[in-house]
Design a protein around this motif. Structure first.
Motif, PDB file in Angstrom:
ATOM      1  N   LEU A  98     -12.428  -8.673  17.257  1.00 46.74           N
ATOM      2  CA  LEU A  98     -12.153  -9.388  18.499  1.00 46.74           C
ATOM      3  C   LEU A  98     -12.508 -10.868  18.367  1.00 46.74           C
ATOM      4  N   ALA A  99     -13.634 -11.168  17.712  1.00 51.17           N
ATOM      5  CA  ALA A  99     -14.034 -12.563  17.522  1.00 51.17           C
ATOM      6  C   ALA A  99     -13.022 -13.313  16.651  1.00 51.17           C
ATOM      7  N   ASN A 100     -12.586 -12.688  15.546  1.00 50.92           N
ATOM      8  CA  ASN A 100     -11.605 -13.331  14.670  1.00 50.92           C
ATOM      9  C   ASN A 100     -10.275 -13.555  15.378  1.00 50.92           C
ATOM     10  N   LEU A 101      -9.831 -12.549  16.141  1.00 49.14           N
ATOM     11  CA  LEU A 101      -8.571 -12.687  16.884  1.00 49.14           C
ATOM     12  C   LEU A 101      -8.663 -13.834  17.892  1.00 49.14           C
ATOM     13  N   MET A 102      -9.783 -13.912  18.576  1.00 48.91           N
ATOM     14  CA  MET A 102      -9.954 -14.980  19.558  1.00 48.91           C
ATOM     15  C   MET A 102      -9.887 -16.349  18.885  1.00 48.91           C
ATOM     16  N   LEU A 103     -10.542 -16.497  17.737  1.00 53.00           N
ATOM     17  CA  LEU A 103     -10.521 -17.781  17.037  1.00 53.00           C
ATOM     18  C   LEU A 103      -9.119 -18.132  16.542  1.00 53.00           C
ATOM     19  N   ILE A 104      -8.389 -17.135  16.032  1.00 46.56           N
ATOM     20  CA  ILE A 104      -7.024 -17.381  15.564  1.00 46.56           C
ATOM     21  C   ILE A 104      -6.131 -17.835  16.708  1.00 46.56           C
ATOM     22  N   ILE A 105      -6.243 -17.154  17.839  1.00 43.65           N
ATOM     23  CA  ILE A 105      -5.426 -17.504  19.010  1.00 43.65           C
ATOM     24  C   ILE A 105      -5.753 -18.917  19.482  1.00 43.65           C
ATOM     25  N   LEU A 106      -7.026 -19.239  19.532  1.00 41.97           N
ATOM     26  CA  LEU A 106      -7.424 -20.564  19.999  1.00 41.97           C
ATOM     27  C   LEU A 106      -7.041 -21.655  19.016  1.00 41.97           C
ATOM     28  N   MET A 107      -7.104 -21.365  17.714  1.00 40.10           N
ATOM     29  CA  MET A 107      -6.647 -22.347  16.722  1.00 40.10           C
ATOM     30  C   MET A 107      -5.179 -22.684  16.928  1.00 40.10           C
ATOM     31  N   ALA A 108      -4.382 -21.642  17.171  1.00 42.37           N
ATOM     32  CA  ALA A 108      -2.945 -21.854  17.379  1.00 42.37           C
ATOM     33  C   ALA A 108      -2.667 -22.547  18.705  1.00 42.37           C
ATOM     34  N   ALA A 109      -3.425 -22.190  19.737  1.00 40.28           N
ATOM     35  CA  ALA A 109      -3.140 -22.707  21.079  1.00 40.28           C
ATOM     36  C   ALA A 109      -3.630 -24.140  21.273  1.00 40.28           C
ATOM     37  N   THR A 110      -4.759 -24.480  20.676  1.00 40.22           N
ATOM     38  CA  THR A 110      -5.337 -25.813  20.914  1.00 40.22           C
ATOM     39  C   THR A 110      -5.082 -26.797  19.775  1.00 40.22           C
ATOM     40  N   GLY A 111      -4.634 -26.300  18.613  1.00 41.66           N
ATOM     41  CA  GLY A 111      -4.286 -27.187  17.505  1.00 41.66           C
ATOM     42  C   GLY A 111      -5.455 -28.033  17.043  1.00 41.66           C
ATOM     43  N   PRO A 112      -5.221 -29.351  16.858  1.00 39.03           N
ATOM     44  CA  PRO A 112      -6.298 -30.227  16.367  1.00 39.03           C
ATOM     45  C   PRO A 112      -7.507 -30.272  17.307  1.00 39.03           C
ATOM     46  N   ALA A 113      -7.295 -29.937  18.578  1.00 43.99           N
ATOM     47  CA  ALA A 113      -8.394 -29.977  19.541  1.00 43.99           C
ATOM     48  C   ALA A 113      -9.350 -28.796  19.381  1.00 43.99           C
ATOM     49  N   PHE A 114      -9.000 -27.845  18.514  1.00 41.47           N
ATOM     50  CA  PHE A 114      -9.853 -26.662  18.362  1.00 41.47           C
ATOM     51  C   PHE A 114     -11.269 -27.047  17.939  1.00 41.47           C
ATOM     52  N   LEU A 115     -11.387 -27.923  16.937  1.00 41.91           N
ATOM     53  CA  LEU A 115     -12.707 -28.311  16.449  1.00 41.91           C
ATOM     54  C   LEU A 115     -13.469 -29.158  17.457  1.00 41.91           C
ATOM     55  N   GLU A 116     -12.750 -29.795  18.377  1.00 45.46           N
ATOM     56  CA  GLU A 116     -13.401 -30.642  19.362  1.00 45.46           C
ATOM     57  C   GLU A 116     -13.896 -29.834  20.568  1.00 45.46           C
ATOM     58  N   TRP A 117     -12.990 -29.038  21.173  1.00 45.25           N
ATOM     59  CA  TRP A 117     -13.381 -28.272  22.361  1.00 45.25           C
ATOM     60  C   TRP A 117     -12.756 -26.881  22.445  1.00 45.25           C
ATOM     61  N   GLY A 118     -11.703 -26.604  21.660  1.00 48.31           N
ATOM     62  CA  GLY A 118     -11.012 -25.322  21.782  1.00 48.31           C
ATOM     63  C   GLY A 118     -11.897 -24.122  21.480  1.00 48.31           C
ATOM     64  N   TRP A 119     -12.810 -24.293  20.518  1.00 49.52           N
ATOM     65  CA  TRP A 119     -13.694 -23.183  20.141  1.00 49.52           C
ATOM     66  C   TRP A 119     -14.580 -22.731  21.287  1.00 49.52           C
ATOM     67  N   ARG A 120     -14.846 -23.626  22.240  1.00 51.05           N
ATOM     68  CA  ARG A 120     -15.752 -23.314  23.339  1.00 51.05           C
ATOM     69  C   ARG A 120     -15.200 -22.202  24.247  1.00 51.05           C
ATOM     70  N   ILE A 121     -13.903 -22.111  24.327  1.00 53.52           N
ATOM     71  CA  ILE A 121     -13.287 -21.105  25.204  1.00 53.52           C
ATOM     72  C   ILE A 121     -13.719 -19.700  24.785  1.00 53.52           C
ATOM     73  N   ALA A 122     -13.792 -19.462  23.469  1.00 51.00           N
ATOM     74  CA  ALA A 122     -14.154 -18.135  22.970  1.00 51.00           C
ATOM     75  C   ALA A 122     -15.538 -17.718  23.449  1.00 51.00           C
ATOM     76  N   PHE A 123     -16.449 -18.687  23.578  1.00 48.25           N
ATOM     77  CA  PHE A 123     -17.808 -18.376  24.028  1.00 48.25           C
ATOM     78  C   PHE A 123     -17.856 -18.154  25.540  1.00 48.25           C
ATOM     79  N   VAL A 124     -17.128 -18.971  26.282  1.00 48.27           N
ATOM     80  CA  VAL A 124     -17.190 -18.878  27.739  1.00 48.27           C
ATOM     81  C   VAL A 124     -16.564 -17.586  28.261  1.00 48.27           C
ATOM     82  N   VAL A 125     -15.482 -17.104  27.628  1.00 49.84           N
ATOM     83  CA  VAL A 125     -14.826 -15.886  28.125  1.00 49.84           C
ATOM     84  C   VAL A 125     -15.673 -14.643  27.899  1.00 49.84           C
ATOM     85  N   SER A 126     -16.770 -14.771  27.154  1.00 51.17           N
ATOM     86  CA  SER A 126     -17.669 -13.639  26.986  1.00 51.17           C
ATOM     87  C   SER A 126     -18.190 -13.130  28.326  1.00 51.17           C
ATOM     88  N   PHE A 127     -18.221 -14.006  29.327  1.00 46.29           N
ATOM     89  CA  PHE A 127     -18.694 -13.606  30.658  1.00 46.29           C
ATOM     90  C   PHE A 127     -17.904 -12.414  31.192  1.00 46.29           C
TER      91      PHE A 127
END
Length: 449
Positions: A186-215
């Motif tokens: 699930l963690a790997n899938l989330m990162l792959i999806i976010l990499m594709a969806a946020t593009g270059p912004a993934f390293l800046e802020w896109g990765w944060r989404i994966a942590f917040v949706v844990s709620f």
């Protein structure tokens, strides 16, 4: 009444805990326990491995900027290790109260701790914004994550196996164990999806989404666990007076079993973390693989392990725990020697084969680690004993595996040093398994050794 009477197959209901009274009710409750322990451990390990992958791919430059990439990466992996160090503390605390007031309450609390810390990690500003406060906050929240996951696995395994019918303890123990590959997937899938969806912004802020949706995941997990009844063997141990300080009882009366189970539980995680966490950094920086390709390989490994674990557990219930554990240790040593010659070729398909073979070998060991740990300790100190064995094993094993592998490569310049490190660990596990099998087991487990 003797200490070991708490492992009888039946129990007497208490006035304060809902206990299934008919065979049909016990069967329904057992299914709920399987589902809730699998779901809860999946969420816990999603949070845990999300941090592990982020430490390998993101946190170095974000929170530990340095002119030396190795130093930056070591800083990120150090926080990963700090979370591992906190796990025994979480296990001891949760085990103490889990053995005295109930398994269920501690399993709910573990989700609150892990989920809260994970969401806050997704909101921490970077080093560029707040300086040294960034790595400091990251370390504190990582420690809280460690407390949460430390409270989780021992309780989930205890709960599942204590609800298991005779002859199916490995199978029931596989349910929370399957949460580990499911959470990683699930963690790997989330990162792959976010990499594709946020593009270059993934390293800046896109990765944060994966942590917040844990709620959202934690809310579902808490709902599932609140519906459970208490463990029947826990009720019996409470009626016969629980240990006053369970973890001290483990140290005083079960020291040999604790030392042996630490290695039995800790060694399989070494190879798991080497090929699925550390190799993310090594494979991208040293070999040139893409991050996405390695994450997909990790997902394939998880799918395979989710299929293998219940099948191997069923087999172990019929043929014996020791035989399966020894086979796992031998296979881990063999696949560790195969891993780097294949992985270092630069061919992604050979890298996939190497990773799948190595990770699959750990399934043989993981299929029997839960019942081996469970049978080593009586019910009135079982949550504590299992948690201490597993979490101290995590420190001796997987927690420092990325740091050790990174240091070995830096010092020797050869990946063979990492392979030999895994081989040595597997041989230690094999020896401990054989010695542990000579100890007298509790009578309801004696025919499953």
């Amino acid at each position: 009444m003797s200490q070991h009477h708490d492992d009888v197959a039946t129990s007497t209901p208490t006035a304060t805990v809902r206990t299934p009274t008919s065979e049909a009710e016990r069967s329904r409750e057992a299914r709920r326990v399987i589902g809730a322990t699998f779901l809860g451990t999946t969420i816990e390990w999603y949070d845990f491995f999300l941090y592990a992958a982020s430490a390998a791919l993101i946190f170095g430059p974000q929170f530990f900027p340095s002119d030396d990439p190795t130093a930056s990466q070591l800083g990120a992996f150090a926080t990963f290790a700090f979370g591992i160090i906190a796990r025994p503390v979480g296990g001891i605390l949760a085990g103490h109260f889990g053995d005295r007031i109930g398994r269920k309450r501690m399993l709910v609390l573990s989700l609150y701790l892990m989920g809260g810390a994970t969401v806050l990690i997704g909101l921490i500003p970077t080093y560029e914004s707040i300086g040294m406060w960034a790595p400091a906050l990251l370390t504190v929240l990582r420690l809280i994550q460690g407390l949460g996951v430390g409270a989780e696995w021992g309780g989930a395994v205890t709960m599942a196996i204590e609800h298991a019918p005779a002859g199916k303890r490995s199978l029931y123990g596989a349910a929370p164990t399957m949460g580990l590959p499911a959470g990683l997937m699930l963690a790997n899938l989330m990162l792959i999806i976010l990499m594709a969806a946020t593009g270059p912004a993934f390293l800046e802020w896109g990765w944060r989404i994966a942590f917040v949706v844990s709620f959202l995941l934690v809310v579902v997990g808490i709902w599932a666990r609140r519906r459970l009844g208490e463990s029947p063997l826990f009720e019996e141990s409470v009626k016969n007076e629980p240990a006053k300080v369970p973890f001290l009882e483990v140290f005083k009366r079960f020291t040999p079993q604790l030392l042996l189970t630490i290695f039995v539980a800790g060694v399989p995680s070494i190879l798991s973390y080497i090929v699925l966490t550390w190799a993310l950094s090594y494979g991208t920086a040293q070999i040139g693989y893409s991050q996405t390709s390695l994450l997909w390989i990790g997902i394939a490994c998880c799918v395979l392990q989710i299929i293998m674990l219940p099948l191997l557990a069923q087999r172990a219930d019929r043929t014996g725990l020791t035989r399966m554990a020894v086979l796992g240790a031998v296979l881990m040593a063999a696949t560790a020697l195969l891993f780097f010659p294949l992985f270092n070729t630069g061919n992604i398909w050979l890298a996939a084969l190497a990773t799948i073979l190595a990770h699959a070998s750990t399934s043989f060991a993981w299929s029997v680690v839960p019942p081996i740990l469970t049978q080593a300790f009586p019910a009135n100190i079982r949550y504590s004993g299992i948690s201490m064995a597993y979490q101290f094993g995590a420190i001796a094993g997987g927690g420092f595996a990325p740091l050790i592998a990174t240091s070995l490569i830096a010092q020797t310049g050869s990946s063979w040093s990492v392979a030999l490190y895994v081989v040595f660990a597997a041989l230690v596990m094999l020896a401990c398994t054989l010695v542990l099998s000579r100890f007298r087991t509790h009578r309801d487990y004696a025919d499953h050794v």
